[in-house]
Structure formats: C-alpha cells, structure tokens
Scaffold this active site. Structure first.
Site, mmCIF file in Angstrom:
data_model
loop_
_atom_site.group_PDB
_atom_site.id
_atom_site.type_symbol
_atom_site.label_atom_id
_atom_site.label_comp_id
_atom_site.label_asym_id
_atom_site.label_seq_id
_atom_site.Cartn_x
_atom_site.Cartn_y
_atom_site.Cartn_z
ATOM 1 N N CYS B 104 0.881 -1.164 0.000
ATOM 2 C CA CYS B 104 0.000 0.000 0.000
ATOM 3 C C CYS B 104 0.918 1.213 0.000
ATOM 4 O O CYS B 104 1.495 1.553 1.024
ATOM 5 C CB CYS B 104 -0.899 0.001 1.234
ATOM 6 S SG CYS B 104 -1.887 1.500 1.391
ATOM 7 N N CYS B 107 -0.685 4.496 2.147
ATOM 8 C CA CYS B 107 -0.736 4.440 3.628
ATOM 9 C C CYS B 107 -0.197 3.076 4.033
ATOM 10 O O CYS B 107 0.966 2.805 3.739
ATOM 11 C CB CYS B 107 -2.113 4.764 4.174
ATOM 12 S SG CYS B 107 -3.529 3.944 3.451
ATOM 13 N N SER B 108 -0.991 2.232 4.660
ATOM 14 C CA SER B 108 -0.480 0.912 5.019
ATOM 15 C C SER B 108 -1.626 -0.081 5.118
ATOM 16 O O SER B 108 -1.686 -0.875 6.043
ATOM 17 C CB SER B 108 0.263 0.965 6.353
ATOM 18 O OG SER B 108 1.342 1.857 6.290
ATOM 19 N N CYS B 109 -2.541 -0.046 4.146
ATOM 20 C CA CYS B 109 -3.698 -0.927 4.168
ATOM 21 C C CYS B 109 -3.239 -2.382 4.187
ATOM 22 O O CYS B 109 -2.265 -2.738 3.514
ATOM 23 C CB CYS B 109 -4.568 -0.671 2.946
ATOM 24 S SG CYS B 109 -5.237 0.997 2.937
#
Lengths: 103, 199, 115
Positions: B104, B107-109
C-alpha cells in the site's frame, strides 16, 4: 494532495529492514493508540478517508521520522478537535499535567 | 529535555495518548475496557495463523480454492474470519509463471482478519516506495530470487479491497495434513515477499 | 455511541465496508484500454502520483464504492466503480524496468479516460 505519503517510486529511502519476532505493539501506548481508532470512530463519526487525509497533512519531515501509530494519534487529535470533542488547550493542559506527574 | 516524573521517561506520543484517553474517558466518550478488549483481540486472537489456515485449506481442497479465488470474502468467512479491514477481500494466486506481491504505497492498508496488524517494515517508507518500482530488489532483500521468466505482479492497494497472496504449495508435501501444511504458511508468504516454507 | 467491551467482538467481526448499494453505470468494461488522468488536487485522492498519465487495461470491475476524494471532505459518497487496472512496469517506470513485470492498481472511474 502531492504529499510525502505518496511514496511509490521514491528513491534514497534505504533497504527494507524486517524485524525478527516482532511484537504486535512495541510499546503499550501503541496498543492504546490503535484501540482509539475503533473507539473514536464509533462516537465521532469521521470517515476513514478523512482519517487518511489528516495523516497526509502531517508536516513531511515529521511524517518520515515518526511511527505509524504517531500518525494515527495526529489524525485522532485533528478529527476530534475539528468536531469539537476536544480542544488543543485541553490536550496541552492534560499533557502538561501528566508530565508533572499528575493523573 | 529533563522529565520531572520518576521512572523511565515516557516518549512524547505515549503522553499524548494518555492525555487523549484520559480526557475522552472523563467525558464518557470512550470506555477504557473496550480499548483493553481491542488490544487483546489483535495481540492474541487475530493474526497470520488465520490466513495460514485459509491457505492450507485451499491447498488440500480444490473446491474451497475455487471459492476463495472467486469470492474471497465469503470463503474466508467460512472460517469465521471477517470484519475490520477485511470487509472486501481478494485472494491472488501464485503460480510457476506469476508471483504476486502486495503493498500500500499511500498508507499501510492490510488485511487484518487474516494477517493481523502489519509489521513495521510493511508500513515503512522504503517498502512502500520500492515494492512498486523495484519489486525484484525488495524480494531479494527477503531472500526471494525469481527467474526473469516469472512475472512479478505488484498489487498497490489504493482503494478498499484487501489482498491476500495464496502462495504455491511447496513440493514434497503430498503426505502432510492440513494442519501440518498451515505451519509452512508464513505471514511474509501471504504478503508475497517470500514463498511458503519448505517442509 | 459509546463503544463498550461487549460490542468489541461484533465491531471487529463486522467492520464497515466502503461498498455502496447503488446502481451506477460503469464507465469501463474488462479489457478496455484506459489512460489515467493527470490531476493534482490539493485535497485527498487515492490516485498515486506515479500513475498520472499512464496507460493501462481494465482487468476486473470490483463494483461500486464511495469515492475517497469527495468522501474525505464531507462532499458525499459520489458512488462509482472501482477497478483492478493492469499497467506494465515499463509503462510506469520506463525502459529500464522488466519487460515481464506488471502492476495492478485499484483505480476509480473518475481517475481515468478511455485511451
């Protein structure tokens, strides 16, 4: 926005460094910050998109230097202040109180 | 900066979290016991062992694998794994010709119900920057070298779909049970930075 | 609403899907060639910068979702289709990239034009 969060393809950030036997939370506050997400989401009614955008607005140098859950904390403070659930003054006063050993 | 209180110095975010939690609790907006329950859920109940069970089932049960690839959310829910950050799942299959890698960049999905919360490296700037532009370089840092004949397919999870890689079943595992196979399925193999462990 | 400990298992197991139950016509079909728009909003977007202007192919239609660019700013869900779109590594990163490797990115209707 053309922000620091838009990292795909950026150079110069170094190698990926995995940690062996990594704990879910490295410090207790990270767990509390994580749990504040679901808890504040339920009463404050912000959207995940608004939450992400708040993170994107973290000043770029700080964004790179701070951890994931610090990003979240920044976004909670933004979303909750925007909706009037807390004020900057309240937060700063409580932080000062805790720093001087108060509850 | 000297800290006036006794004991180990608290980092700035630690104090900010305590302040926010205290204020919201006093206003009756949050219940600290609900925070305890959330922390406990993701520290001890939800994690990559969930995803490993899904993968092992797909390795032994062709009908399940088909369901998993056509409607991942429903197939994963057969195990009772569902919810936050796994509402809309997609499973992508590694084959001898295609190796999938998930990132991702914005962001950091990450698929919480099957993998738990993401490790720091997954959220780090170097991974998010390079998984899309230099996937083979990133894979090498994880000890994964793939021949040029294999397509590396990088998934940048920019929307609300969450991805789980179905790694290839390692050779020499024909006699293993589903539970034994699940032990070979690592978190990293379900992100796609490594293959499943050899028996 | 106050989140209490007894609600936690349900909240965790249910979540909140961003799918929108609305009938919205897709602008693209699987196999269509697309070109990503060059937009530079100062507001929220889920279009990564590296994709601007790039050409790709629609691989899968995931259905109708809330549009982050409006939803983040209280401007409504503006429900629309989100697709898995295939880009070659060379299209995105140039001739030094592998001629075999590809990217799959989730892209909303409003980020693309027919190519």
């Amino acid at each position: 926005m053309n922000g620091i969060h838009d990292l795909g393809g950026m150079h110069g950030l170094g190698p990926v460094v995995p940690e062996q036997d990594e704990p879910v939370f490295h410090e207790k506050w990270e767990g509390r910050a994580f749990a504040l997400f679901a808890s504040t989401f339920v009463f404050a009614g912000y959207t995940v998109d608004e939450f992400r955008h708040a993170i994107e607005k973290i000043p770029p140098a700080h964004y790179l230097e701070s951890s994931y859950y610090e990003h979240w904390l920044f976004a909670f403070e933004e979303a909750l202040m925007k909706r009037g659930f807390v004020t900057r003054e309240e937060l700063d006063a409580r932080i000062a109180q805790l720093k001087s050993g108060g509850p | 900066m000297p800290k006036p209180h006794q004991g180990p110095a608290e980092s700035d975010p630690a104090i900010r979290v305590r302040a926010l939690e205290a204020i919201l609790t006093e206003k009756g907006l949050i219940d600290p016991k609900a925070l305890d329950a959330l922390v406990d859920t993701y520290e001890s109940k939800v994690g990559p062992r969930n995803g490993a069970k899904v993968v092992a089932r797909a390795w032994v049960d062709p009908a399940y694998k088909q369901r998993l690839l056509s409607d991942a959310t429903a197939a994963i829910k057969e195990f009772g794994f569902s919810g936050l950050q796994g509402e809309d799942m997609v499973v992508v299959e590694n084959t001898p010709d295609v190796h999938n890698l998930v990132v991702c960049t914005l962001c950091s999905c990450y698929p919480w119900p099957t993998l738990g919360l993401p490790p720091v490296w997954y959220k780090s700037a170097p991974y998010r920057a390079r998984a899309v532009s230099d996937p083979r370089g990133v894979l090498k840092e994880f000890g994964t070298e793939l021949p040029e004949t294999v397509e590396v397919r990088t998934w940048d999870t920019t929307a609300e779909l969450r991805y789980l890689v179905l790694p290839e079943r390692p050779p020499g595992t024909d006699d293993m049970t589903e539970d034994q196979l699940a032990e070979l399925v690592t978190r990293d193999s379900m992100i796609g930075v490594t293959k499943a462990k050899a028996p | 609403m106050l989140l209490t400990p007894d609600m936690v298992p349900t909240v965790v197991a249910t979540g909140a899907s961003a799918r929108v139950d609305a009938h919205v016509a897709p602008r693209f079909r699987v196999g269509d060639r697309i070109r990503v728009r060059n937009h530079n909003p100062t507001t929220h977007t889920r279009l990564p910068g590296y994709l601007r202007g790039k050409r790709g192919t629609i691989e899968q239609d995931y259905g109708v979702f809330a549009f982050p660019d409006t939803h983040a700013h209280g401007l409504g869900e503006k429900p629309q289709h989100c697709y898995s779109v295939r880009f070659t590594a060379r299209e995105v990163w140039g001739p030094a990239a592998s001629d075999r490797d590809t990217l799959r990115v989730d892209v909303f209707d409003d980020y693309m034009d027919p190519d």
